[in-house]
Design an enzyme around this catalytic site. Structure first.
Site, short mmCIF file in Angstrom:
data_model
loop_
_atom_site.label_atom_id
_atom_site.label_comp_id
_atom_site.label_asym_id
_atom_site.label_seq_id
_atom_site.Cartn_x
_atom_site.Cartn_y
_atom_site.Cartn_z
CB CYS A 174 106.82 87.44 -79.30
SG CYS A 174 108.46 86.69 -79.47
CE LYS A 199 115.94 85.06 -76.70
NZ LYS A 199 115.99 85.29 -75.23
CB SER A 222 113.68 88.73 -77.45
OG SER A 222 114.25 87.88 -76.47
CG HIS A 243 108.96 91.30 -77.64
ND1 HIS A 243 107.86 90.98 -76.88
CD2 HIS A 243 109.63 90.13 -77.85
CE1 HIS A 243 107.85 89.68 -76.63
NE2 HIS A 243 108.90 89.14 -77.20
CD GLU A 281 106.03 94.04 -76.09
OE1 GLU A 281 106.28 92.92 -75.60
OE2 GLU A 281 105.97 94.24 -77.32
NE ARG A 333 116.46 85.34 -69.04
CZ ARG A 333 115.48 85.55 -69.92
NH1 ARG A 333 114.31 86.02 -69.51
NH2 ARG A 333 115.67 85.30 -71.21
#
EC number: 2.3.1.46
Length: 314
Positions: free
Chosen positions: A142, A163, A192, A235, A237, A249
């Site tokens: 990323c 985003k 992300s 991502h 993972e 969040r």
């Protein structure tokens, strides 16, 4: 793991042309086995969460992997206990003299911050340069991909106005690429980021091989021709709830985030998300460890800097 066959068996040449690794008997008799040494430069705020995710991926292999954890920002962390950092993490000066078979540099929540404004940017550049003589293969994730493209090729960052968050579909571009061994022709992976990775720009400004792309998310997987730098813009993972945690969040912070696409059933954040990328995530890390680390590295870790001669990217 590779299969061992006689040197002159016709299958050796055929499989070799398909990029399927075989070990001839003459090579096998000279090979010994030792643990692979992997360094993780963890730039994520929630370091323990990221450690678990990455080590889960690295453990899905018959290869023994010894992991060292590295941090470069010595400011007090808001998300990770100081005792954890002191007990388990190294500073760069402590590992500078080491060699590693592999290194992973994680993402970081710095997508809208200019490189020169990142407190530890000079150290990032130093570590990338250090890796040329001390690491067999480095995997950038990323934000680290943006950082590497800047450090290695001088590419300025490109960003989306909104985003990019969710689970996106990708298509593979090379049937015989070992990094994609076992992948479906189309597969999904989480993203992300604000960063944009346009395939045309990357092709125009680098000599990277691009192995997988997405119409919505851009380039997903690329590597240098010598396999020593691997770039993963998403991502793979991530756990099933990681995107949800980021979304909640940002909601709590009053940022009005977009709902991660292709993630919640019926696009409803009230419903529990499902992981649709897990198998390909494990495959990617296993393939990297096998084909780009284990197959390329020296038996003596002390010899890694002697085996590879770094050439400045064009």
């Amino acid at each position: 793991m590779p299969i061992k066959i006689p040197d002159q068996l016709p299958a050796a040449e055929v499989l070799g042309q398909e990029n399927i690794f075989v070990m001839t008997e003459s090579r096998a008799v000279t090979q010994n086995i030792r643990p692979l040494r992997v360094l993780i430069l963890n730039l994520m705020p929630k370091k323990i969460e990221t450690e678990i995710q990455l080590m889960r991926m690295l453990s899905n292999s018959p290869l023994q992997v010894d992991v060292d954890l590295l941090r470069i920002d010595d400011r007090e962390s808001k998300n990770t206990p100081q005792a954890h950092l002191e007990n388990f993490y190294h500073d760069f000066e402590q590992v500078r003299g080491n060699n590693y078979d592999g290194m992973i540099i994680t993402g970081a929540p710095l997508g809208l911050v200019e490189f020169e404004e990142v407190v530890y940017w000079p150290r990032i550049v130093e570590i990338i340069e250090w890796s040329h003589q001390h690491v067999t293969s480095t995997l950038f994730l990323c934000w680290a991909v943006q950082a590497a493209l800047k450090a290695l090729y001088g590419m300025e960052k490109q960003t989306h106005g909104e985003k990019l968050s969710g689970v996106y579909r990708h298509h593979r571009l090379d049937e015989n690429e070992p990094l994609l061994r076992g992948f479906d022709d189309e597969f999904v992976a989480p993203h992300s980021r604000y960063a944009a990775f346009d395939g045309d720009l990357i092709r125009a400004h680098t000599d990277l091989q691009i192995f997988a792309e997405s119409e919505e998310a851009g380039v997903y997987l690329a590597a240098t021709k010598d396999c020593r730098q691997v770039f993963v813009t998403g991502h793979p993972e991530y756990d099933v709830l990681t995107l949800d945690g980021e979304y909640q969040r940002d909601l709590a912070a009053g940022l009005d985030p977009v709902i991660p696409v292709n993630y919640y059933p019926n696009n409803d954040p009230a419903l529990p998300p499902r992981a649709s990328w897990r198998s390909h995530g494990h495959l990617l890390f296993s393939n990297w460890l096998n084909y780009y680390v284990y197959q390329l590295t020296s038996y003596r870790v002390e010899d890694i800097g002697k085996v590879f001669t770094y050439q400045q990217p064009k």
